[in-house]
Design a protein around this motif. Structure first.
Motif: not given
Length: 278
Positions: A29-42, A75-80, A275-278
């Motif tokens: 959820n934090y990733e989807e909210a932009g709090i974390l950078p987008a994860a890579e996918r296997t 704050i985290m969204r802006a930084v990311n 938003g960069d990852s599919p």
């Protein structure tokens, strides 16, 4: 090279969640909210994280106590997304709010120092503020109740920068007890009522709920002094100090995260943002 290898270290959602007692769904959820950078996918579509994501999560959790959820998220969204100036503005706003809250506490303490029955009443008398300015419960011009020792709901609401409906709500909760003008039926707030309204207003600014304020106001009415509010003021002061310390802790974590991002992006310029990852 060591930084590059560390940055490419793959972590699972549970690896981020477990140290903080979170669920893996919270991490997603934090990733989807932009709090974390987008994860890579296997290739199988599973999320993989890096130490940068772990640092981002730790930073967000450190920002929460001082800034609250909306500001910490902003704050985290802006930084990311690389908008550090926007993040710094949000930080400045949190510090400004803390300063305003400290001033509010001092105002409450100052008002309470002179809360003896006579001093409390004279302290709230401001020449001209009890004049009646309009129809309705603001009070009709020339009403017998429009004296230097009383005011109506409209002028009092204006003085406190609140809505008349708020004063009615406080009255329903027993926090203010205006009398009714015998000729017009309008609420009339005596000087003691104005004192109580000011105290309620300041305590609400301090984050206290109406049900927490009610017994304090009752005790102030009974003894007419500062003693009933000592514990509340001590708690309020401690909470402000804790917020100030939390802001410092959050700032240190954010600085470490910014440095980590700079180092990581120097080695991994392709690292995505939300938003960069599919």
């Amino acid at each position: 090279m060591g930084e590059n290898l560390q940055s490419r270290m793959r972590l699972r959602p549970v690896d981020l969640a477990r140290p903080h007692g979170l669920s893996t769904q919270a991490v997603r959820n934090y990733e989807e909210a932009g709090i974390l950078p987008a994860a890579e996918r296997t290739e199988s579509g599973y999320r993989t994280y890096t130490p940068l994501h772990a640092r981002a999560l730790a930073t967000f959790l450190a920002l929460l106590p001082g800034h609250g959820h909306p500001a910490a998220t902003g704050i985290m969204r802006a930084v990311n997304r690389g908008a550090a100036d926007e993040a710094f503005l949000l930080i400045d706003e949190s510090h400004a709010q803390l300063l305003e809250d400290r001033r509010t506490l001092r105002a409450v303490e100052s008002a309470l120092r002179d809360l003896g029955p006579e001093a409390g009443e004279s302290e709230v008398t401001v020449p001209g503020e009890s004049e009646v300015t309009g129809p309705g419960e603001s009070g009709p011009p020339g009403s017998p109740a429009a004296t230097a020792a009383a005011t109506f709901i409209g002028p009092l609401a204006d003085r406190l920068s609140i809505r008349p409906a708020t004063l009615r709500k406080w009255e329903a909760a027993g926090l203010v007890r205006p009398r009714r003008d015998p000729l017009t039926g309008y609420r009339v707030y005596g000087e003691a009522d104005v004192r109580d309204a000011r105290l309620v207003h300041q305590l609400r600014r301090g984050g206290y709920l109406l049900e927490q304020i009610a017994p304090l106001i009752g005790q102030v009415r009974t003894v007419g002094g500062l003693a009933p509010l000592e514990a509340a003021l001590t708690d309020w002061r401690a909470r402000l100090a804790a917020r100030g310390r939390a802001l410092l802790t959050g700032a240190a974590e954010l600085d470490a995260y910014l440095r980590k991002r700079e180092e990581t992006q120097a080695h991994l310029p392709e690292l995505g943002t939300p938003g960069d990852s599919p």
